[in-house]
Each structure stands twice: as structure tokens, then as C-alpha cells.
Design a protein around this motif. Sequence first.
Motif, PDB file in Angstrom:
ATOM      1  N   ARG B 536     -22.693 -27.485   4.830  1.00 31.43           N
ATOM      2  CA  ARG B 536     -22.015 -28.559   5.561  1.00 31.43           C
ATOM      3  C   ARG B 536     -21.754 -29.769   4.665  1.00 31.43           C
ATOM      4  NH1 ARG B 536     -23.820 -30.981  10.149  1.00 31.43           N
ATOM      5  NH2 ARG B 536     -21.605 -31.274  10.561  1.00 31.43           N
ATOM      6  N   LEU B 537     -22.053 -29.643   3.359  1.00 35.94           N
ATOM      7  CA  LEU B 537     -21.911 -30.795   2.465  1.00 35.94           C
ATOM      8  C   LEU B 537     -20.618 -30.708   1.644  1.00 35.94           C
ATOM      9  CD1 LEU B 537     -25.599 -31.080   1.186  1.00 35.94           C
ATOM     10  CD2 LEU B 537     -24.501 -32.299   3.088  1.00 35.94           C
ATOM     11  N   GLU B 538     -20.063 -31.888   1.347  1.00 34.95           N
ATOM     12  CA  GLU B 538     -18.832 -31.960   0.539  1.00 34.95           C
ATOM     13  C   GLU B 538     -19.024 -32.969  -0.593  1.00 34.95           C
ATOM     14  OE1 GLU B 538     -15.996 -33.227   3.408  1.00 34.95           O
ATOM     15  OE2 GLU B 538     -15.563 -31.182   4.113  1.00 34.95           O
ATOM     16  N   LEU B 539     -18.419 -32.662  -1.768  1.00 35.49           N
ATOM     17  CA  LEU B 539     -18.498 -33.602  -2.894  1.00 35.49           C
ATOM     18  C   LEU B 539     -17.235 -34.458  -2.975  1.00 35.49           C
ATOM     19  CD1 LEU B 539     -20.773 -31.549  -3.809  1.00 35.49           C
ATOM     20  CD2 LEU B 539     -20.139 -32.202  -6.137  1.00 35.49           C
ATOM     21  N   SER B 540     -17.399 -35.687  -3.413  1.00 38.08           N
ATOM     22  CA  SER B 540     -16.248 -36.564  -3.678  1.00 38.08           C
ATOM     23  C   SER B 540     -16.600 -37.409  -4.892  1.00 38.08           C
ATOM     24  CB  SER B 540     -15.980 -37.460  -2.468  1.00 38.08           C
ATOM     25  OG  SER B 540     -17.020 -38.428  -2.370  1.00 38.08           O
ATOM     26  N   ALA B 541     -15.747 -38.355  -5.213  1.00 40.74           N
ATOM     27  CA  ALA B 541     -16.005 -39.222  -6.372  1.00 40.74           C
ATOM     28  C   ALA B 541     -17.279 -40.033  -6.165  1.00 40.74           C
ATOM     29  CB  ALA B 541     -14.822 -40.153  -6.590  1.00 40.74           C
ATOM     30  N   ALA B 542     -17.583 -40.364  -4.905  1.00 39.80           N
ATOM     31  CA  ALA B 542     -18.699 -41.274  -4.628  1.00 39.80           C
ATOM     32  C   ALA B 542     -20.032 -40.541  -4.571  1.00 39.80           C
ATOM     33  CB  ALA B 542     -18.452 -42.011  -3.313  1.00 39.80           C
ATOM     34  N   GLY B 543     -20.006 -39.324  -4.098  1.00 33.24           N
ATOM     35  CA  GLY B 543     -21.275 -38.630  -3.937  1.00 33.24           C
ATOM     36  C   GLY B 543     -21.116 -37.423  -3.037  1.00 33.24           C
ATOM     37  N   VAL B 544     -22.175 -37.112  -2.293  1.00 38.30           N
ATOM     38  CA  VAL B 544     -22.158 -35.934  -1.428  1.00 38.30           C
ATOM     39  C   VAL B 544     -22.246 -36.428   0.017  1.00 38.30           C
ATOM     40  CG1 VAL B 544     -23.281 -33.745  -0.884  1.00 38.30           C
ATOM     41  CG2 VAL B 544     -23.353 -34.652  -3.228  1.00 38.30           C
ATOM     42  N   ALA B 545     -21.333 -35.905   0.855  1.00 38.49           N
ATOM     43  CA  ALA B 545     -21.265 -36.359   2.247  1.00 38.49           C
ATOM     44  C   ALA B 545     -21.379 -35.161   3.178  1.00 38.49           C
ATOM     45  CB  ALA B 545     -19.955 -37.096   2.502  1.00 38.49           C
ATOM     46  N   VAL B 546     -21.809 -35.449   4.368  1.00 40.08           N
ATOM     47  CA  VAL B 546     -21.852 -34.408   5.398  1.00 40.08           C
ATOM     48  C   VAL B 546     -20.447 -34.267   5.978  1.00 40.08           C
ATOM     49  CG1 VAL B 546     -22.871 -33.703   7.598  1.00 40.08           C
ATOM     50  CG2 VAL B 546     -24.229 -35.017   5.941  1.00 40.08           C
ATOM     51  N   ALA B 547     -19.991 -33.029   6.085  1.00 44.70           N
ATOM     52  CA  ALA B 547     -18.650 -32.796   6.612  1.00 44.70           C
ATOM     53  C   ALA B 547     -18.565 -33.328   8.026  1.00 44.70           C
ATOM     54  CB  ALA B 547     -18.340 -31.301   6.577  1.00 44.70           C
TER      55      ALA B 547
END
Lengths: 288, 741
Positions: B536-547
Motif C-alpha cells: 500500500r506504499l508509494e515512493l515520491s521525491a519527498a518520501g514514502v506515502a500510504v496510497a
Amino acid sequence: MTRFDYVRPSTVAEAVGLLEAHGDDALAIAGGTATVLLLQKRMLRPELVVDLGGLPGLTGVEQNGGGLRIGALTPIRAIERDAIVRGTHHLLAEAASQVAGVRVRNAATVGGSVCFGEPQTDLPPALLAMNATATIAGSQGSRDVPLEEFFLGPYETAREQGEVLTHLSVPTPVPGSGGCHVKFTMGSPENKPVANVSALVTVDASTRALADVRIVMGAVGGVPMLAHKANDTLKGERPSDALIAQAAVRASEEADPVEDLRGSVWYKRRIIKVLVERALRCAIERAN
Amino acid sequence: MYLADMDMPGMAHAKVLRSPFPHARIVSIDASAARALPGVVCVLTRDEVLADSTIDPYYGYVYRDVPIVAIDKVRHEGDIVAVVVAEDEETAEDALELIDVEYDELASVMDIDAAMAKGAIQVHEVFKPIAPELRPVEGTNICHHSTLAKGDIEQGFREADHIFEDSYSAPAVQHCALELHGCIASVGDDEITVWTNCQSPFPLRGELQRMFNKPARVIVPYVGGGFGSKSRDRLEAVVVAAAKLAGRPVRLLLTQEETFQTFIRPALTCTVRTGVKSDGTIVARHHRFAVDVGAYSISGARSANNTLKVATGPYRIPHVLVECDAVYTNKPPSAPYRGLPTTQHTMAYETQLDRIANELGLDPIELRMKNLLVEGDVHVTGDLLRSVHAKDCLEKVSSSLGPQLKGEAVASNGTIRGRGFSCSIKYTITPSEPTLATEAGVELQEDGLFEIRIGTVNMGQGVDTMAAAIGAEAVGVPIESVRILHSDTALVPQDHGTTASRATFHTGNAVLDAGTKLRAELLSTASDLLEEDEVRLELSAAGVAVAGSSGRSVSFVDIARHRGGSLLAKGECWVGGVYTDESGKEYPIASTFWTFGSVGAEVEVSRETGEIRVLRIAAAANVGKAVNPEQTKAQLEGGVTFDLGPSLFERLVWGDGGQLMTTTLMDYPLPTLHTMPEFHVDLLEFPYDQGPYGANGVGEMGGVMVPAAIINAVYDATGVLFHEVPLTPETVLAGLEATGA
């Protein structure tokens, strides 16, 4: 580079004095595009470098009587771009535009190009075709030397060690004249020529015959060479394909090339033939 | 910053005394006057080298045949005799003139034929091979002889309806990288540090450590072009020995003339005998070649050996015999040259193919289509070929050039036009000795950015961009979130070297491996911190977020802090191994990947001067996946441009006395804007399952087909088939006249 003293004289008399006093130990430089390379390789080992770059009054082109007076320190690029030269002395501008690359032309001077006496370059053949005269200052005053007598051999000219070339006088071609400079290189056109040809012709307005022809060949002898037999073949004649071809063959026979990295004797003669034909056709068209 | 811009505290400057003779015994060296010159720090000669018992004076990875400075004799003009270290370069140059060397001149062998002649003087009396595959022929100048065979060559020729035999030659040329060779060395009590513009820092480190019996660190700044000329070292051990003697850092920068005397592309001769059926099917090929490795076989013998694999080209040929001789001469040592002798082999077999087509009345393109390798074919080495698509490449370049405007139809002012094609196959070094794996690191750092550490050298070819793109993609962050650290043996993991089209495949794979592992670590850590399932986790430039829209996330800075400040993942790319065929027979894998491509050339030939203008070049290669399409296209265009010079006018010339005549770029023409053709470059992207995201190596592919395509185009235009390069105007005009064309 070996160590040397450096002086930048502010008058021609001072420069002449220094060159005369130091003789073969002194090296005169202007743009330095050829000499600095030789200094770097220690092929020249002067004790004194006399930088002529600061001499006043030796830069620029002016109209003078029946022709142009070109200061010896005029950059080759300035000759290429000068509106007067491009008008009345187009052949000279055309030859100037073919010397090495633009960075070299910005630094190299007309006088340096002539005094270095290198056989593989473009301005001397054009100046010779245009019947230029060199004015050389020495301790005893100035003397005029026609370019036909100026070039003595590879890297050898009539300028003595204690002298400074101050300017070149180039007569304006008579009406009905046309000139053309062509060169052939291997690879980039900025490379040194396998051979080059400057041709200046005058076409008689009424007879369409060639009243005068001066074909000069470069890089195929120790000095730029007038192609006398080719010139004689054409003078007084109305130009035709056959006559141009015949003159080109004569010129290629007159040429005196040596084999080097740019080609064999056979090949250089072939190139001279092609270049003479090209230069003649172009010069005659321009004369008309 | 480039090497020549670098300055070290207390740095002194070196200049090299070079041999004026191609071959001579050194009777005596007297450097006392040089040492006495004010400003001179020290002079390194054979005496100082031999007096230092901690130094092995010979180096070389393949042959240990190169002395730091000449010991018993000099073996080429420009061979290193002594090194002066002084306070400045001018003083060092002054001191060179004060060294008195007495030489006993020997006969020299300046080309392959002379070196292979019976009774020829030996350049090396004793062979010192290191690499196990080397097969020197004792008592000769042949430092390596090898063969590669498949099928039964005699049977193949018996099956042929027609047999063609041609001989070819290509002279020595130089790479002419914009940045000349140079090196700075500093020798401390515990470690040697070298700053150098070499392409292979890790093998160099190993060799320096062995020779000087001391740990070494090699740092490579940005390199201004290498093209193989910097893939093997010649200077580094020299400068290290000088710095050791001087007791302070020493810098050596070569001039253009010295560069011509340091590493060159070897001359090559070859004879190709091909048997074909009347329908054009190739049934047999015997390809014999000899490579002039020069005075020292630093890598020349191995380079020659490697090209056995591709000497018969990208064709299905049942009966093959390839024979190779690597020959010592009194020329400067040879270095790999972008594409290695693949270029000359391609020139030979591809121009012979056009002759075959012409004499059998076949279309050159159809003849190639009939014989080109396809997916699933087994190569002459035994390798099973995948991601081939050679025919697609040829079709592409043919259609890029459009309909043929034939010969005289477009002629004006004595010029004639023609068109020629060529195809090739290129290997990479396999296995990558002495380091079998290529490694990379990807590290999440305390500032939330990702550092990618690679051993690959950036010499303008775009490796940083490649590594950044692959690393960012693998981790799942934008490319702006990564920084690159490269080519310092103290800071980055090891790599064999930036050669042989290796970087994207090997380093790219290692970065991909590291990035994938790091991503898994990031997700695992974030999963713990967020108490969420990883899926359920996603990566972006800022960090890891819950979808989804919960807004719950953890920054990379927090992940790094949680893991102690940083998080490093290491990646590897292993190559080598064996391929087992259906019958159970095992073949060592000859190349981890094979690259296929094609080039088409349209030229204009002057009947008056013999001058060739290359009007248009179409190039296509199966790149697997273009990691950066613009850079990949530029690689192909750059490769084409690189080989225009040796095709048309580049060649090194030695005079009768063995002295180099072409010492400056005034006498050695290079391609310029004037030489540039119109380019039509196509990238074919049929993925290669072993490559990172399907990518294949392509760095050398553009150039290797150029001489062949140009020769074939001139053949098409004039009917004259040349068997040599460069096609200088004089060579062409003489050829046209000799045949009455």
C-alpha cells in the motif's frame, strides 16, 4: 620554449635597431601564429623576441594613388572583411578568407604571412598575382622590393635580419580584370593546401582576348611561382575550353612540387592542373 | 575540472626524455649535468628504478613487457628513456637537453611484413605473457597466435560454387581525444595517490600496487575523451616512480606529439577467403589477420584475440576458420581504439560481400538479408544469440536513405554519386578480467537524496546521466533526487573499466540491482514506521506515502535518521559463465551481449581530384532500450564521425628512419564540420533480457561500419573497389586512373 628576453618597441626605428643589433639571436614576431608554435617546439631559440605588435601606423588599409597600401600588421581577417579590398582587390580578400581558420586569421598579420616565407599558404600567391610591392624599413632607410623578388626559398625572403616590413602596395587592377583564388586541401578547407592557385586576368573589352594573365601557383615549389608558360599561352588569345586546358597542362608541367604528407609529385601536378582551370574560368567570368 | 587544471601543494613538473631511434641498445646515460641545473628536483633513469628494490620495473596486464623507463633498449621512437622533475616545465625541458645518452642503434621492424619476415630482428628477445590465453611464438615477433574454428573449412570450400579471396590493409591512426594524456602522482609513506585521465582506474590501481608494493588510490576527474587511448596506462607508473624519487607530488602533461608516441590504433592486414553458393549463400570463410601491436603489448594481443569472435561478421556461416597474429614492431604501443579491429574486419568482409554481389549479379542488400544472423542462431563462438534484429537494422538504413539516385544521373561538375551499405556485430569484453563483477552502490543519505556510486569514468559519453536515470527509476524517485559519485577507487565500488561498450550494460545493471535492493529496504523501513503493508506504499521525491487520501507519509530524511543516518545498498553485475548447447557441449560465453547494426553511406566522388564527400550517413543499431534516446543517438553519430577520419584521410606516417612524420594536427587532418554528412540515425529497441531495462551496449557501434560503407559507396559510384583506407583523394584518383574508371 627556451628562455628569451622580450621587448615591444614603440617605433619602427627602435625595432630595426634591436633587430640589427641582435642579428640572428633576435626573432621578430607579429601575430605569432606560426612563430610561437616553433618557439614551443624549441625549433626557434632566440635570445630576444622583438614583438612588432605595438608599432604605430602599420595597421589598416588605405587607398594610395593607383592602389592600396596595406599595413604589415593588418590582421588577415581584416583584409578578408575590408570593404575596399573586397571591391577593388577581390582576389586578395578571397585568398585571405582561405587562410587557415578564423581564429588564426584574427591573430595572424599580412606582414607575418609574407615574411614567414612559408610555401603552403594563401596570401603570397594572391599578392604576387596582383603585382604587389613590399616596403621594408632598415637602418639605411626604406626600400621597395617587388614580390617577384621577395620570396627566395622556403622560409627565406629578401627581408634582412635587421629590417622590418612596413607595408605592401597593391596596384588596383585595370578595368576588365577579374581574379580568383582556389585551393585544394585534404580534409578541412582550414588545412594547409596540397596546392593553391591565384589567377588575375584582364579581358580586352573589344576583342574579348586576354590582354593580361597572371597565374601564380602556391605550395608546389619553394616559393609562390608565376606560371610563365601558361600565362604566355593565354596572353593575347581569346579563351576557350581547349586553350584553358592547354594552359593548365603547361602550368602543371612548370610546377615544381616535392612529395610530402599532402601528396606525391604526380598528384600535386594533377591538382595544379585542376586548380588552374578552375581559377581561370572563374577569373575570366569575373572579368566579364 | 580536468587534469591540466589541477594543482597540488608542493607539486613539481615532469618532462620526458624520449628515444630519437625506433630501436637501439642503451650504452650509457649520464644525467649529472641535468641534475646540477638549478630548479631540477631529480632525474629518473633506469639506474634509479633498478636501485629501488621495492619496485618491479615492468608493468602490463596482458604482457608484462613495459619498463617504467627504458632499461636495456628503446623499442620505438618516443620510448621513455628518462624523466626530469623540476620546479617548472621549462626548467625540466632545459634539463632534458643536458642528459647525455649513448645509443647503439639496431635494425628496426616498422611494419607487420618486416616484423614477420624470416630472420627479422626481435623487438623483445624474451616474452613475458601474463594472461593465460596468450600464445607467443618463440623466436619471432609474434606475441600471440590464435585461431577460432567452426565446422570444416575445407569441406566448406568444397561445397562452394565460387570462391573469392581479397587482402586488405588499414594503417595506424591515433584517437586524438581533445584532452591529451596526463597524470599527477603523490607517494606517501603509506599510500600512492594518482590523479589521471585513464579509462580503467581499478585495473590501474591493482597494477600500481603490485609494482610499487604499496596501497594505491586512483582518482579520475572528468576526462576529455578517451576512445580507448586511455584504457590502458603508460604514464601512471612513470609518474609514480618520479614522484617517489622526488618526494613530492609530480605532474606530467603530454604534448600532442608525445600523445602520438604513447598510444595508437594498430595497423592491420588481413586476407579473407569466402566460399559462396551461386544463390549467394555463404558456406565457408577463412579470415586471416595480423595486428601490429607496436613495441609493447600492453593490451594489443588481447584486443586482437578478442576480435576473433566477430571477424567473420554478423553472418550465418557453417564453416569458419579465423587466424590471428599479434606482432611486435618498433612503432609506439597500440591501445584499443573505439571498436577495436572490428572496424577493419568489417571493412574487409563487407566490401568483399559487395564484390561477390556484383560478380554474381545479386543485389548487395538481398545478399546480406540472405545470410544475416537471426534470433536464436548460434554464433561462431557457440553463443546463442538473442535480441539480434540485424535485418531490421539493414532495412532501416536502406529506407532512411530513400530511393537510389543512380550514378551519372545526379552528376555535375565531374562528380559521381554512389551508395554503400555495411552490417556488423560487436562483442563486449567477457569475462571482465581481472575484476569479474561490476559493482555499484546506491545510498540514501541523511539529506534525503540518493548517492549513486559507480566506478565508471565520465569522458563525455553520458554515463552519469545513464546511471542517474537507471538508479532513480529503480528506487522510484525523480532523477533530481540523485547525485553521482564516480571513478575514485577510495570512494566507489570497483569496475573493470570504461571500455568495450560496457558501461550501460554492466554499470547500469549494477545500479539497477542496488537501486532495486534499496527500494525494498525503503519500503520495509517505511512499512515499519507507518505500520502499513508494503503493497500500500508509494515512493515520491519527498518520501514514502500510504496510497490513497490518508496523507500519511514518512520522509526520506526520517527514514535515513531511523536507519542511523544513511542506508546503503550494493549492486552487482556478474558476467561470464558457460553456455550449454543441446548436445550438452559447453562453451564459455564469449560475450555477455552482442550488438548488431547497419550503416548506409551516400558519397560524391570527384573524377578531377579524387576527393570524396560523404553526403549522407544512415545508421541503425539494436540498442535494446535507449536509456537516454538523445545521448544514444549522439553515441551513434559520434561513432560515425570518429571513423570518417580514418576512412578518408587520417593516418600516422613514419619516415624511412622510423621517425614519426605526422607529429601535429597540421599534418594529421581530423574530421571537422566540413566533413560532416547529413545524419539519419535510428534506434531499434528490441529488449535484451539480460540488460538493464533491456538495454544493450552501443558505444562503439556507430563507427565500426563506416569505412566499409564508404568503400562500398565509392565502388557503387565508380566501379572501383578499394582494399585499403584512408581513401585520400590521391588514393582514389590513382585507383580510378589505374582501372580506367
